[in-house]
Design an enzyme around this catalytic site. Structure first.
Site, mmCIF file in Angstrom:
data_model
loop_
_atom_site.group_PDB
_atom_site.id
_atom_site.type_symbol
_atom_site.label_atom_id
_atom_site.label_comp_id
_atom_site.label_asym_id
_atom_site.label_seq_id
_atom_site.Cartn_x
_atom_site.Cartn_y
_atom_site.Cartn_z
ATOM 1 N N MET A 159 0.811 -1.311 -0.127
ATOM 2 C CA MET A 159 0.061 -0.133 -0.162
ATOM 3 C C MET A 159 1.015 1.254 0.001
ATOM 4 S SD MET A 159 -3.339 -0.926 2.084
ATOM 5 C CE MET A 159 -2.927 -0.647 3.474
ATOM 6 N N GLY A 160 2.072 1.114 -0.430
ATOM 7 C CA GLY A 160 3.092 2.222 -0.484
ATOM 8 C C GLY A 160 3.569 2.907 0.822
ATOM 9 N N LEU B 213 6.842 3.036 1.446
ATOM 10 C CA LEU B 213 7.579 2.008 1.553
ATOM 11 C C LEU B 213 8.766 2.107 2.606
ATOM 12 C CD1 LEU B 213 7.874 1.039 -2.148
ATOM 13 C CD2 LEU B 213 6.419 0.331 -0.494
ATOM 14 N N HIS B 214 9.114 1.135 3.290
ATOM 15 C CA HIS B 214 10.075 1.102 4.325
ATOM 16 C C HIS B 214 10.947 0.023 4.024
ATOM 17 C CE1 HIS B 214 7.749 -2.257 6.334
ATOM 18 N NE2 HIS B 214 7.010 -1.396 6.477
ATOM 19 N N GLY C 41 11.496 -2.977 5.284
ATOM 20 C CA GLY C 41 10.557 -4.245 5.406
ATOM 21 C C GLY C 41 10.351 -4.546 3.694
ATOM 22 N N HIS C 42 9.612 -3.504 3.273
ATOM 23 C CA HIS C 42 9.152 -3.754 1.840
ATOM 24 C C HIS C 42 10.132 -3.830 0.688
ATOM 25 C CE1 HIS C 42 5.948 -0.887 3.411
ATOM 26 N NE2 HIS C 42 4.773 -2.133 3.007
ATOM 27 N N ASP D 281 2.170 -9.398 8.972
ATOM 28 C CA ASP D 281 0.823 -9.551 8.626
ATOM 29 C C ASP D 281 0.605 -11.158 8.757
ATOM 30 O OD1 ASP D 281 -0.396 -6.798 8.402
ATOM 31 O OD2 ASP D 281 1.374 -6.918 6.938
ATOM 32 N N SER E 297 6.418 -0.568 10.074
ATOM 33 C CA SER E 297 5.279 -0.416 9.409
ATOM 34 C C SER E 297 4.886 0.906 8.899
ATOM 35 C CB SER E 297 4.100 -0.483 10.630
ATOM 36 O OG SER E 297 2.768 -0.269 10.064
ATOM 37 N N ARG F 157 2.302 2.475 9.080
ATOM 38 C CA ARG F 157 1.710 3.186 10.139
ATOM 39 C C ARG F 157 2.391 3.820 11.397
ATOM 40 N NH1 ARG F 157 -2.758 -0.500 8.644
ATOM 41 N NH2 ARG F 157 -4.412 0.528 7.775
HETATM 42 O O1 PAF Z 1 -0.285 -5.832 3.501
HETATM 43 C C1 PAF Z 1 -0.859 -4.886 2.742
HETATM 44 O O2 PAF Z 1 0.016 -3.991 2.510
HETATM 45 C C2 PAF Z 1 -2.136 -4.833 1.830
HETATM 46 O O3 PAF Z 1 -3.023 -5.572 2.941
HETATM 47 C C3 PAF Z 1 -1.958 -5.650 0.777
HETATM 48 C C4 PAF Z 1 -1.663 -7.348 0.604
HETATM 49 C C5 PAF Z 1 -1.112 -4.932 -0.271
HETATM 50 C C6 PAF Z 1 -3.409 -5.494 0.162
HETATM 51 O O4 PAF Z 1 -3.918 -4.303 -0.135
#
Ligand code: PAF
Length: 279
Positions: free
Chosen positions: A21-22, A24-25, A27-28, A148, A183, A185
């Site tokens: 969901m953008g 980005l850190h 972890g991504h 998650d 995260s 958030r």
């Molecule tokens: O984990 C997330 O960032 C979201 O739940 C995902 C998997 C991109 C779906 O919108």
């Protein structure tokens, strides 16, 4: 995007995919690097950036979810990502507001507890958007973060149940130096909240230490009481749930031992944070 993906398929090019969901850190970025390792230099790595409205309840943070397109694309470029797919709501859910979008994907077992209980429409939105993204990007492998955990389990089940021809990989959670799980958030936290947010990681560490030093299984109820107290003493923290469960079936357990998983969700101020780990 789908036309590109079909061309890659025809030429036998392997595609690795990281849905995000953008904002980005690291972890991504580690997920994108993992995808690269799996598809090799000749493969394609796709990162999607899409804040999916159907996984947010009306009371949640959809409108203020953090966004930084310039920084995200720079991170992707530096991580060797080939394609950033950033669809609009209009292209993903054409006609939804006018009642002309009506197909959703629902997993009916693993999605019920924990995040599913606290956020009733959440997983329906996640499985729907991930199924749509898989159908558009046509990946051979998709990488999700272990933070998650329940989401990854639900998606794995969806992929098995609906015969999606791809492999799901779950990669480790990345943490800040003090243990806070990375995260997007975390950006919401004030300095005072940020220092209290580390309690999630401390709860996990305390639970792990208790299990490791015990000879046999520990009773969930007594351990839970001790861990809840750790959250309660933080002035701005409020526990949403804390659950011991089997990491494959997501079924809660009363006997906590090595291999049991712990997941928790805590509001720190208005920000809802989650974490989990194997004990
Ligand atoms: O984990 C997330 O960032 C979201 O739940 C995902 C998997 C991109 C779906 O919108």
């Amino acid at each position: 995007m789908q036309r590109l993906a079909l061309a890659w398929k025809r030429s036998g090019t392997r595609v690795g995919f990281v849905p995000t969901m953008g904002y980005l850190h690291e972890g991504h970025v580690s997920l994108a690097r993992d995808a690269r390792r799996r598809v090799g230099k000749s493969g394609i790595v796709v990162v999607s950036i899409y804040v999916n409205p159907t996984q947010f309840a009306p009371t949640e943070d959809l409108s203020r979810y953090p966004r930084d397109w310039a920084r995200d694309t720079k991170s992707c470029r530096e991580a060797g990502v080939d394609v950033v797919f950033a669809p609009t709501d209009a292209s993903m859910y054409a006609g939804r507001d006018a009642g002309r979008y009506s197909t959703y994907v629902v997993e009916e077992s693993l999605a019920k507890g924990m995040e599913g209980a606290s956020r009733p429409a959440h997983f329906r939105g996640v499985t729907t958007v991930v199924a749509k993204l898989f159908n558009v990007v046509l990946p051979d492998v998709a990488v999700f973060g272990a933070k998650d955990w329940q989401q990854a389990a639900v998606i794995r089940r969806m992929v098995a149940d609906l015969n999606f021809p791809l492999k799901i990989v779950v990669a480790p959670t990345w943490r800040e130096a003090d243990g806070l799980a990375m995260s997007s958030r975390n950006a919401y936290l004030s300095p005072a909240e940020r220092s209290q947010a580390v309690v999630l990681a401390r709860v996990l560490a305390e639970a792990r230490a208790s299990v490791r030093k015990s000879r046999g299984p520990v009773q969930a109820s007594s351990l839970r009481a001790r861990l809840e107290a750790m959250v309660a003493v933080q002035p701005d923290a409020r526990l949403d749930y804390l659950e011991f469960f089997d990491p494959e079936t997501m079924v809660p357990t009363e006997r906590v031992g090595r291999g049991t998983h712990l997941a928790l969700a805590v509001f720190v101020g208005k920000t809802r944070l989650i974490d989990n780990g194997r004990l």
